[in-house]
Design an enzyme around this catalytic site. Structure first.
Site, PDB file in Angstrom:
ATOM      1  N   GLN A 157       0.818  -1.209   0.000  1.00 51.93           N
ATOM      2  CA  GLN A 157       0.000   0.000   0.000  1.00 51.93           C
ATOM      3  C   GLN A 157       0.855   1.263   0.000  1.00 51.93           C
ATOM      4  O   GLN A 157       0.536   2.244  -0.687  1.00 51.93           O
ATOM      5  CB  GLN A 157      -0.938  -0.005   1.207  1.00 51.93           C
ATOM      6  CG  GLN A 157      -2.041  -1.044   1.124  1.00 51.93           C
ATOM      7  CD  GLN A 157      -3.027  -0.931   2.263  1.00 51.93           C
ATOM      8  OE1 GLN A 157      -2.890  -0.080   3.139  1.00 51.93           O
ATOM      9  NE2 GLN A 157      -4.048  -1.785   2.256  1.00 51.93           N
TER      10      GLN A 157
ATOM     11  N   GLY B  56      15.577   2.431  -3.234  1.00 50.70           N
ATOM     12  CA  GLY B  56      16.455   1.967  -2.167  1.00 50.70           C
ATOM     13  C   GLY B  56      17.906   2.303  -2.446  1.00 50.70           C
ATOM     14  O   GLY B  56      18.227   3.353  -3.009  1.00 50.70           O
TER      15      GLY B  56
ATOM     16  N   GLU C 164      16.713  31.000 -13.028  1.00 50.98           N
ATOM     17  CA  GLU C 164      15.603  31.732 -13.658  1.00 50.98           C
ATOM     18  C   GLU C 164      14.564  32.159 -12.608  1.00 50.98           C
ATOM     19  O   GLU C 164      13.365  32.167 -12.861  1.00 50.98           O
ATOM     20  CB  GLU C 164      14.925  30.879 -14.734  1.00 50.98           C
ATOM     21  CG  GLU C 164      15.855  30.234 -15.719  1.00 50.98           C
ATOM     22  CD  GLU C 164      16.397  31.209 -16.740  1.00 50.98           C
ATOM     23  OE1 GLU C 164      15.868  32.336 -16.815  1.00 50.98           O
ATOM     24  OE2 GLU C 164      17.344  30.848 -17.452  1.00 50.98           O
TER      25      GLU C 164
END
Length: 387
Positions: free
Chosen positions: A283, A343, A367
């Site tokens: 998840q 990782g 910029e």
């Protein structure tokens, strides 16, 4: 049918056939010629100058300028897509094209004479003459109005003294668009390599934009002919107008860098197994990847509307500031998050995320830094100047 992970809202369908063709041609160039070498160029701190003739042949230098001056006659969105695809390869390559097109060719076209346009623009479009843009000074940073470089009229020449810092393309440039204080206000001059008193120093030891050439410009009693003055503008509106052109492209470029990072992270997460299942099945990884796609989608729609406003002649500098701020912040956050998903593998330049993350440290600063653009929007909202 699954959606394109880097175009969830099918923004590509909103492009014209010509715009899609431009994007596809630049994408092929990046895939075939840039990606195979750019990691090594970054490692070696080497600008891939061998690609310049091919970039020119694709019509990417001065892409929006009229054809009679060597330009491509393209619309604003097509130029934005060029920047997006080039930065998908590397910010350094997009910076080269931005400086050549928006900061050097544009002022010659917009502020120069017909003789100056014919003398320099076609050769610059062919990549035979490389330019750099001399505005930033070491002490000034985000405050260009504090410039100390000065030009004094001396007969049919100008005598120019001062220096400029953090100048992209400087070590390889054949000419420099230099902005200097005069008794009438800030004016622009075209300095050519080899002018007596004009010297360039390479800036090394960079950890960002390593595949880009950066230097400092020094002027010691440089004699510049009146014929090299950009007589069409006086005041800070000259250089700021150039910066607005460049910021437009910069608003598109980071979308390419972010998309490259997302695709790389998706591929890695699908293959990398941890605790008996792919990283992509967790998840936490899915939430991160979904959030990246959300932010890229918002940046795409913002950039496209920015381009349409520019084409309609209704673009305001504050809108460019908002786009540059939003899209650079989006990209640098995504690059860092992708590095984390990779990782330990993410710290090497065998993967793109760390290279893009490091490059974007410069893109979010040059910029106009993020804070400068935030204050531009704050001033627009409140009517109060907090600079």
């Amino acid at each position: 049918m699954r959606l394109d992970p880097c175009d969830l809202f099918d923004v590509r369908s909103l492009l014209s056939e010509e715009e899609r063709a431009v994007q596809d041609s630049v994408a092929r160039f990046v895939d075939q010629r840039v990606l195979p070498i750019i990691g090594d160029c970054f490692d070696q701190a080497r600008f891939p100058a061998e690609l310049v003739p091919e970039i020119a042949a694709l019509g990417l230098l001065g892409a929006t300028l009229p054809v009679e001056y060597g330009g491509g006659g393209m619309d604003a969105v097509a130029y934005g897509l060029i920047c997006q695809e080039l930065e998908r390869g590397d910010s350094g390559l997009r910076s080269f094209v931005s400086v050549q097109s928006s900061l050097c060719m544009h002022p010659i076209f917009a502020y120069g004479s017909q003789a100056q346009r014919l003398r320099w623009l076609p050769a610059m479009a062919r990549g035979e003459v490389i330019g750099c843009f001399g505005l930033t000074e070491a002490h000034g940073g985000s405050d260009p109005s504090s410039m100390k470089t000065r030009a004094v009229r001396d007969g049919d020449q100008w005598r120019l003294d001062g220096s400029k810092m953090w100048i992209t393309n400087a070590p390889i440039a054949d000419l420099a668009i230099v902005w200097a204080q005069t008794e009438d206000g800030v004016q622009g001059f075209v300095l050519e390599r080899g002018m007596e008193g004009f010297s360039v120093q390479d800036i090394g030891r960079k950890m960002s934009l390593r595949a880009s050439s950066t230097g400092a410009l020094f002027f010691d009693q440089v004699r510049v002919p009146e014929a090299n003055r950009l007589a069409g503008v006086v005041g800070m509106k000259g250089p700021l107008g150039c910066l607005n052109q460049a910021r437009f492209g910069i608003s598109w470029g980071p979308i390419g860098a972010a998309s490259a990072c997302l695709r790389e992270a998706l591929a890695y997460a699908g293959e990398r197994e941890l605790f008996g299942r792919p990283l992509a099945a967790t998840q936490s990884a899915q939430v991160k990847l979904a959030d990246m796609a959300r932010r890229i989608t918002g940046a795409q729609l913002l950039a496209l509307q920015l381009g349409r406003l520019k084409e309609a002649g209704r673009l305001q500098p504050q809108q460019v500031s908002l786009a540059k701020w939003n899209n650079c912040r989006m990209a640098i956050d995504i690059a860092r998050e992708c590095r984390d998903l990779l990782g330990a593998a993410g710290i090497t330049t065998e993967h793109a995320a760390i290279r893009h993350a490091l490059n974007l440290e410069s893109v979010i600063t040059y910029e106009g830094s993020e804070t400068v653009h935030q204050l531009v929007i704050g001033r627009e909202l409140t009517g109060i100047n907090a600079f």
